[in-house]
Design a protein around this motif. Structure first.
Motif, PDB file in Angstrom:
ATOM      1  N   ILE A 157      21.094   9.960  -8.990  1.00 30.57           N
ATOM      2  CA  ILE A 157      19.962   9.416  -8.230  1.00 30.57           C
ATOM      3  C   ILE A 157      19.555  10.362  -7.109  1.00 30.57           C
ATOM      4  O   ILE A 157      18.370  10.666  -6.928  1.00 30.57           O
ATOM      5  CB  ILE A 157      20.331   8.033  -7.663  1.00 30.57           C
ATOM      6  N   ILE A 158      20.524  10.857  -6.357  1.00 32.64           N
ATOM      7  CA  ILE A 158      20.231  11.767  -5.240  1.00 32.64           C
ATOM      8  C   ILE A 158      19.575  13.051  -5.742  1.00 32.64           C
ATOM      9  O   ILE A 158      18.600  13.545  -5.155  1.00 32.64           O
ATOM     10  CB  ILE A 158      21.521  12.069  -4.448  1.00 32.64           C
ATOM     11  N   ASN A 159      20.083  13.591  -6.838  1.00 32.81           N
ATOM     12  CA  ASN A 159      19.504  14.832  -7.380  1.00 32.81           C
ATOM     13  C   ASN A 159      18.128  14.620  -7.990  1.00 32.81           C
ATOM     14  O   ASN A 159      17.266  15.508  -7.904  1.00 32.81           O
ATOM     15  CB  ASN A 159      20.460  15.441  -8.402  1.00 32.81           C
ATOM     16  N   LEU A 160      17.911  13.467  -8.598  1.00 32.86           N
ATOM     17  CA  LEU A 160      16.566  13.162  -9.102  1.00 32.86           C
ATOM     18  C   LEU A 160      15.575  13.114  -7.947  1.00 32.86           C
ATOM     19  O   LEU A 160      14.481  13.682  -8.031  1.00 32.86           O
ATOM     20  CB  LEU A 160      16.552  11.830  -9.849  1.00 32.86           C
TER      21      LEU A 160
ATOM     22  N   ILE B  46      12.214  15.352  -7.142  1.00 33.28           N
ATOM     23  CA  ILE B  46      10.881  14.798  -6.875  1.00 33.28           C
ATOM     24  C   ILE B  46      10.317  15.401  -5.591  1.00 33.28           C
ATOM     25  O   ILE B  46       9.164  15.860  -5.558  1.00 33.28           O
ATOM     26  CB  ILE B  46      10.945  13.258  -6.750  1.00 33.28           C
ATOM     27  N   GLU B  47      11.109  15.426  -4.540  1.00 40.19           N
ATOM     28  CA  GLU B  47      10.650  15.986  -3.260  1.00 40.19           C
ATOM     29  C   GLU B  47      10.270  17.451  -3.389  1.00 40.19           C
ATOM     30  O   GLU B  47       9.217  17.887  -2.909  1.00 40.19           O
ATOM     31  CB  GLU B  47      11.743  15.834  -2.200  1.00 40.19           C
ATOM     32  N   GLN B  48      11.153  18.229  -4.038  1.00 42.34           N
ATOM     33  CA  GLN B  48      10.926  19.669  -4.149  1.00 42.34           C
ATOM     34  C   GLN B  48       9.652  19.988  -4.921  1.00 42.34           C
ATOM     35  O   GLN B  48       8.811  20.781  -4.472  1.00 42.34           O
ATOM     36  CB  GLN B  48      12.130  20.329  -4.827  1.00 42.34           C
ATOM     37  N   PHE B  49       9.486  19.363  -6.081  1.00 40.17           N
ATOM     38  CA  PHE B  49       8.337  19.698  -6.921  1.00 40.17           C
ATOM     39  C   PHE B  49       7.055  19.048  -6.431  1.00 40.17           C
ATOM     40  O   PHE B  49       5.966  19.576  -6.681  1.00 40.17           O
ATOM     41  CB  PHE B  49       8.628  19.344  -8.384  1.00 40.17           C
ATOM     42  N   THR B  50       7.164  17.951  -5.712  1.00 41.26           N
ATOM     43  CA  THR B  50       5.979  17.378  -5.085  1.00 41.26           C
ATOM     44  C   THR B  50       5.466  18.320  -4.004  1.00 41.26           C
ATOM     45  O   THR B  50       4.259  18.583  -3.903  1.00 41.26           O
ATOM     46  CB  THR B  50       6.302  15.994  -4.492  1.00 41.26           C
ATOM     47  N   ASN B  51       6.365  18.864  -3.199  1.00 39.85           N
ATOM     48  CA  ASN B  51       5.964  19.827  -2.169  1.00 39.85           C
ATOM     49  C   ASN B  51       5.432  21.119  -2.784  1.00 39.85           C
ATOM     50  O   ASN B  51       4.466  21.699  -2.278  1.00 39.85           O
ATOM     51  CB  ASN B  51       7.147  20.126  -1.248  1.00 39.85           C
ATOM     52  N   ARG B  52       6.040  21.576  -3.860  1.00 41.86           N
ATOM     53  CA  ARG B  52       5.577  22.806  -4.507  1.00 41.86           C
ATOM     54  C   ARG B  52       4.190  22.611  -5.118  1.00 41.86           C
ATOM     55  O   ARG B  52       3.353  23.532  -5.100  1.00 41.86           O
ATOM     56  CB  ARG B  52       6.583  23.245  -5.568  1.00 41.86           C
ATOM     57  N   THR B  53       3.932  21.429  -5.642  1.00 42.70           N
ATOM     58  CA  THR B  53       2.604  21.129  -6.188  1.00 42.70           C
ATOM     59  C   THR B  53       1.573  21.085  -5.068  1.00 42.70           C
ATOM     60  O   THR B  53       0.463  21.612  -5.210  1.00 42.70           O
ATOM     61  CB  THR B  53       2.627  19.786  -6.945  1.00 42.70           C
TER      62      THR B  53
ATOM     63  N   ASN C  51       1.104   6.043 -12.958  1.00 42.14           N
ATOM     64  CA  ASN C  51       1.687   4.850 -13.583  1.00 42.14           C
ATOM     65  C   ASN C  51       3.176   4.665 -13.288  1.00 42.14           C
ATOM     66  O   ASN C  51       3.676   3.542 -13.272  1.00 42.14           O
ATOM     67  CB  ASN C  51       1.476   4.877 -15.093  1.00 42.14           C
ATOM     68  N   SER C  52       3.873   5.750 -13.069  1.00 42.90           N
ATOM     69  CA  SER C  52       5.316   5.681 -12.819  1.00 42.90           C
ATOM     70  C   SER C  52       5.647   5.590 -11.328  1.00 42.90           C
ATOM     71  O   SER C  52       6.829   5.601 -10.962  1.00 42.90           O
ATOM     72  CB  SER C  52       6.010   6.907 -13.426  1.00 42.90           C
ATOM     73  N   TYR C  53       4.636   5.468 -10.486  1.00 38.94           N
ATOM     74  CA  TYR C  53       4.878   5.547  -9.035  1.00 38.94           C
ATOM     75  C   TYR C  53       5.835   4.475  -8.540  1.00 38.94           C
ATOM     76  O   TYR C  53       6.713   4.754  -7.707  1.00 38.94           O
ATOM     77  CB  TYR C  53       3.559   5.467  -8.253  1.00 38.94           C
ATOM     78  N   ASP C  54       5.703   3.246  -8.994  1.00 31.81           N
ATOM     79  CA  ASP C  54       6.547   2.159  -8.479  1.00 31.81           C
ATOM     80  C   ASP C  54       8.037   2.451  -8.706  1.00 31.81           C
ATOM     81  O   ASP C  54       8.867   2.194  -7.832  1.00 31.81           O
ATOM     82  CB  ASP C  54       6.167   0.830  -9.123  1.00 31.81           C
ATOM     83  N   ASN C  55       8.366   2.972  -9.886  1.00 33.19           N
ATOM     84  CA  ASN C  55       9.763   3.323 -10.154  1.00 33.19           C
ATOM     85  C   ASN C  55      10.234   4.462  -9.256  1.00 33.19           C
ATOM     86  O   ASN C  55      11.383   4.479  -8.796  1.00 33.19           O
ATOM     87  CB  ASN C  55       9.939   3.720 -11.621  1.00 33.19           C
ATOM     88  N   ILE C  56       9.340   5.420  -9.029  1.00 34.28           N
ATOM     89  CA  ILE C  56       9.685   6.565  -8.183  1.00 34.28           C
ATOM     90  C   ILE C  56       9.878   6.116  -6.738  1.00 34.28           C
ATOM     91  O   ILE C  56      10.791   6.582  -6.038  1.00 34.28           O
ATOM     92  CB  ILE C  56       8.593   7.649  -8.282  1.00 34.28           C
ATOM     93  N   ASN C  57       9.066   5.189  -6.302  1.00 33.68           N
ATOM     94  CA  ASN C  57       9.223   4.661  -4.949  1.00 33.68           C
ATOM     95  C   ASN C  57      10.551   3.906  -4.813  1.00 33.68           C
ATOM     96  O   ASN C  57      11.242   4.010  -3.793  1.00 33.68           O
ATOM     97  CB  ASN C  57       8.052   3.734  -4.607  1.00 33.68           C
ATOM     98  N   GLU C  58      10.931   3.173  -5.854  1.00 36.88           N
ATOM     99  CA  GLU C  58      12.237   2.503  -5.856  1.00 36.88           C
ATOM    100  C   GLU C  58      13.360   3.535  -5.818  1.00 36.88           C
ATOM    101  O   GLU C  58      14.335   3.366  -5.068  1.00 36.88           O
ATOM    102  CB  GLU C  58      12.371   1.633  -7.110  1.00 36.88           C
ATOM    103  N   LEU C  59      13.231   4.594  -6.617  1.00 37.21           N
ATOM    104  CA  LEU C  59      14.217   5.672  -6.603  1.00 37.21           C
ATOM    105  C   LEU C  59      14.374   6.246  -5.203  1.00 37.21           C
ATOM    106  O   LEU C  59      15.500   6.500  -4.734  1.00 37.21           O
ATOM    107  CB  LEU C  59      13.785   6.776  -7.577  1.00 37.21           C
TER     108      LEU C  59
ATOM    109  N   PHE D 231       6.341  11.225 -13.622  1.00 42.10           N
ATOM    110  CA  PHE D 231       5.678  11.383 -12.325  1.00 42.10           C
ATOM    111  C   PHE D 231       5.346  12.845 -12.049  1.00 42.10           C
ATOM    112  O   PHE D 231       4.211  13.169 -11.649  1.00 42.10           O
ATOM    113  CB  PHE D 231       6.565  10.827 -11.219  1.00 42.10           C
ATOM    114  N   LEU D 232       6.314  13.725 -12.256  1.00 44.31           N
ATOM    115  CA  LEU D 232       6.067  15.139 -11.943  1.00 44.31           C
ATOM    116  C   LEU D 232       5.083  15.772 -12.910  1.00 44.31           C
ATOM    117  O   LEU D 232       4.198  16.535 -12.498  1.00 44.31           O
ATOM    118  CB  LEU D 232       7.392  15.906 -11.924  1.00 44.31           C
TER     119      LEU D 232
END
Length: 236
Positions: free
Chosen positions: A118-121, A125-132, A164-172, A220-221
């Protein structure tokens, strides 16, 4: 067994099937090559996280197969009293009974492997969201604050909450924070459907929907990277 993206494509996983169309869209136009590289690297990173977990669980399963009969005999010798040990007193039993400690160590390996996934996922998400974001606007500074990141994307005409996958990502995201900072289900985490009946529970007693987090992290990514420019749809 947790599945990588290639394995999900051949599976009957319902979450994947609900999101499947998003994987058939690919970067095109400006920054096409840069975004395609981000897509590949993000998928490979999640694949690696899944495989790391799989290796740990293979060792766990092997060790447990060898140890379970020994522990069963030990527990029966003590009239199965270890079945009744509360969470509050486990640390004392572990200190006093090596066989019980061995059993608990193995169970902690599984728990820590799940939490690490979970922590690595979330780190991915944080790393590739910032890179995007940097690809869209190089003047934007990276941030680990999710509310700030969301606003930065809105300023660049992308609302990531519509993915569409945002809710799961927010839970993560919230689960990751609770693992690292509180280690129990608080009021915030209990607002999610998967945790609504678990408020106050220690996280080591929770069964996480790991495959859902994996599947939606891929989606999401991939979708966010596509939204960073033009994209083209290739039907299955």
């Amino acid at each position: 067994m947790l599945l990588t993206l290639n394995e999900l494509e051949k599976s009957e996983n319902q979450i994947y099937k609900n999101l499947e169309e998003g994987f058939y869209r690919f970067p095109e136009g400006d920054t096409e090559s840069e975004r395609f590289e981000l897509r590949i690297k993000s998928i490979q990173r999640i694949n690696d996280i899944v495989m790391s977990h799989r290796y740990v669980m293979a060792i766990y399963d092997n060790n447990r197969a060898k140890y379970d009969p020994i522990y069963k005999e030990f527990n029966e010798h003590h009239l199965n009293m270890f079945d009744e040990i509360s969470e509050k007193n486990k640390h004392l039993a572990r200190m006093s009974f090596p066989n019980y400690n061995w059993k608990e160590e193995m169970e902690q390996v599984k728990i820590i492997a799940n939490e690490s996934l979970i922590i690595n996922l979330w780190a991915t998400i944080e790393q590739f969201t910032n890179r995007t974001l940097n690809l869209i606007n190089p003047d934007e500074k990276a941030s680990h604050r999710w509310d700030i990141l969301k606003n930065k994307f809105i300023n660049n005409k992308i609302d990531i909450t519509t993915i569409n996958s945002y809710d799961n990502i927010n839970e993560l995201r919230v689960v990751n924070n609770k693992i690292k900072h509180l280690y129990f289900v608080d009021e915030q985490l209990a607002q999610f459907e998967n945790f609504k009946n678990s408020q106050g529970k220690s996280l080591n007693l929770i069964s996480f929907n790991l495959q859902d987090y994996i599947t939606t992290s891929y989606h999401f990514l991939v979708t966010l990277i596509n939204k960073a420019g033009e994209s083209i749809y290739y039907p299955k």
